[in-house]
Design a protein around this motif. Structure first.
Motif, short mmCIF file in Angstrom:
data_model
loop_
_atom_site.label_atom_id
_atom_site.label_comp_id
_atom_site.label_asym_id
_atom_site.label_seq_id
_atom_site.Cartn_x
_atom_site.Cartn_y
_atom_site.Cartn_z
N MET A 1 -16.49 -145.87 94.19
CA MET A 1 -17.34 -147.19 94.08
C MET A 1 -18.89 -146.76 94.10
O MET A 1 -19.71 -147.01 93.40
N GLN A 2 -19.10 -146.12 95.24
CA GLN A 2 -20.58 -145.87 95.80
C GLN A 2 -21.01 -144.65 94.51
O GLN A 2 -22.26 -144.93 94.27
N LYS A 3 -20.08 -143.79 94.06
CA LYS A 3 -20.77 -142.83 92.98
C LYS A 3 -21.02 -143.63 91.72
O LYS A 3 -21.85 -143.40 91.04
N LEU A 4 -19.73 -144.56 91.20
CA LEU A 4 -19.98 -145.41 90.18
C LEU A 4 -21.41 -146.21 90.01
O LEU A 4 -22.24 -146.23 89.07
N ILE A 5 -21.77 -146.72 91.13
CA ILE A 5 -23.01 -147.53 91.50
C ILE A 5 -24.18 -146.35 91.13
O ILE A 5 -25.07 -146.80 90.48
N LEU A 6 -24.06 -145.31 91.96
CA LEU A 6 -25.11 -144.26 91.73
C LEU A 6 -25.52 -143.98 90.44
O LEU A 6 -26.52 -143.85 89.92
N LEU A 7 -24.37 -143.74 89.72
CA LEU A 7 -24.48 -143.36 88.30
C LEU A 7 -25.02 -144.33 87.47
O LEU A 7 -25.72 -144.14 86.54
N ALA A 8 -24.57 -145.47 87.69
CA ALA A 8 -25.13 -146.59 87.08
C ALA A 8 -26.72 -146.56 87.25
O ALA A 8 -27.48 -147.05 86.16
N LEU A 9 -27.11 -146.55 88.34
CA LEU A 9 -28.73 -146.48 88.68
C LEU A 9 -29.24 -145.31 87.98
O LEU A 9 -30.39 -145.45 87.74
N VAL A 10 -28.54 -144.17 88.03
CA VAL A 10 -29.18 -143.06 87.20
C VAL A 10 -29.39 -143.27 85.87
O VAL A 10 -30.06 -143.01 85.36
N GLY A 11 -28.19 -144.12 85.25
CA GLY A 11 -28.31 -144.28 83.77
C GLY A 11 -29.58 -145.34 83.51
O GLY A 11 -30.15 -145.20 82.50
N LEU A 12 -29.51 -146.35 84.42
CA LEU A 12 -30.61 -147.14 84.41
C LEU A 12 -32.04 -146.40 84.44
O LEU A 12 -32.85 -146.54 83.65
N GLY A 13 -32.36 -145.59 85.41
CA GLY A 13 -33.48 -144.97 85.67
C GLY A 13 -33.79 -143.93 84.62
O GLY A 13 -34.80 -143.91 83.91
N ALA A 14 -32.60 -143.21 84.03
CA ALA A 14 -32.96 -142.42 83.03
C ALA A 14 -33.32 -142.96 81.61
O ALA A 14 -33.90 -142.47 80.70
#
Length: 333
Positions: A1-14
């Protein structure tokens, strides 16, 4: 779950970066996926599948804000899709040992370009109004699409600066048109990867996480493109891409540099990165002050002209006539 949240934040920032600069969603996202050990082809496939949704929302958002030239979208997007499909099938056919450092080199090159371009030049401005011809956009789209698929990103870093450098399309429409045309590139690249590596090698949870983050950021990025200082953002993002891909390349089987060499290079990159951001901020402030000075001078000049006209009119009234009366007097009076 933490990895998915991190990926969502990566997608948001990118997507915030991509929607504001017209580049770097794929480069940023793929760089971070590779950093956690994802297979190069799978990383690029994951990013491009997510981009189908993010570029659709981004394109619609840019269109609503009047940032899209549809002729440019079609003229560069269709050849871009052809190049992307070819690049995806090429990357799918080579081994991971070869693909990982190859992709790192491509991403590092694109990161250096973004870093240097925005640190020292900012967004170039030229004369507007001349049409962008097919003989320019078609090869640009083919190359950009191929690089984008093989590098996990590159559509923006190849297309945006080239169109900006031509000086024929204003920056906000360049960024909006590149982001919108990337929808076609993302679809073609995704089809190429699904045909080349199959769907079983793709983590759709990661795709969904990147997609959600990117879709949240897309409308905001389309609005920010008129307000955010792209020079500073480009220098910051370029530094991230350079650092991460230098690390991947130095740790690859091609180089396998010792720890001492790697840490020295990392230190040099950090110093250059900090200096570039400081320089970009200084130049942005300097240009902002200069623009304010020019605007103030123009306003003062306009105010002086208005006062001179008011004084002339008052003087004419005192003499019993007005400038309009003089204009109405017969020529042979």
């Amino acid at each position: 779950m933490q990895k998915l949240i991190l990926l969502a934040l990566v997608g948001l920032g990118a997507q915030l970066v991509d929607g504001s600069l017209g580049m770097a969603y794929g480069v940023t996202s793929t760089t971070l996926l590779l950093a956690v050990g994802t297979n190069p082809a799978a990383a690029s496939a994951t990013v491009h599948l997510a981009e189908i949704g993010t570029t659709l929302v981004s394109g619609l958002s840019h269109w609503r804000f009047g940032n899209v030239d549809w002729k440019v979208v079609l003229r560069i997007g269709v050849p871009g899709a052809i190049g992307a499909f070819a690049g995806a099938t090429f990357l799918s056919s080579i081994s991971t040992a070869t693909a990982a450092p190859l992709m790192a080199i491509i991403l590092l090159t694109l990161g250096l370009y973004v870093f240097l371009r925005f640190t020292f030049q900012g967004l170039p401005k030229g004369q507007l109004g001349k049409p962008l011809r097919k003989r320019f956009l078609t090869p640009l789209g083919l190359v950009g699409g191929f690089v984008d698929a093989t590098g996990g990103g590159g559509w923006g870093p190849v297309g945006t600066p080239a169109i900006l450098a031509s000086g024929r399309l204003e920056p906000r429409k360049t960024i909006g048109s590149i982001d919108t045309s990337e929808f076609l590139v993302a679809i073609a690249a995704s089809l190429g990867f699904l045909w080349g590596i199959g769907s079983e090698n793709i983590d759709y949870g990661w795709v969904l996480a990147l997609l959600i983050g990117g879709m949240i950021a897309a409308p905001l990025a389309a609005w920010l493109v008129r307000h955010i200082p792209p020079r500073v953002l480009g220098a910051a993002v370029g530094g991230v891409i350079i650092l991460t891909n230098t690390r991947s390349l130095l740790r690859s089987d091609w180089i396998d540099a010792p720890d001492a060499v790697r840490y020295v290079l990392y230190g040099v990159i950090y110093l250059a990165w900090a200096a570039a951001i400081a320089y970009s901020v200084a130049q942005y402030r300097k240009n902002a002050i200069e623009d304010q000075r020019i605007l103030a001078e123009a306003e003062a000049e306009a105010e002086a002209e208005a006062e001179a006209e008011a004084e002339a009119e008052a003087e004419a009234v005192a003499l019993g006539s007005t400038p309009d009366d003089k204009d109405k007097a017969p020529a042979n009076a």
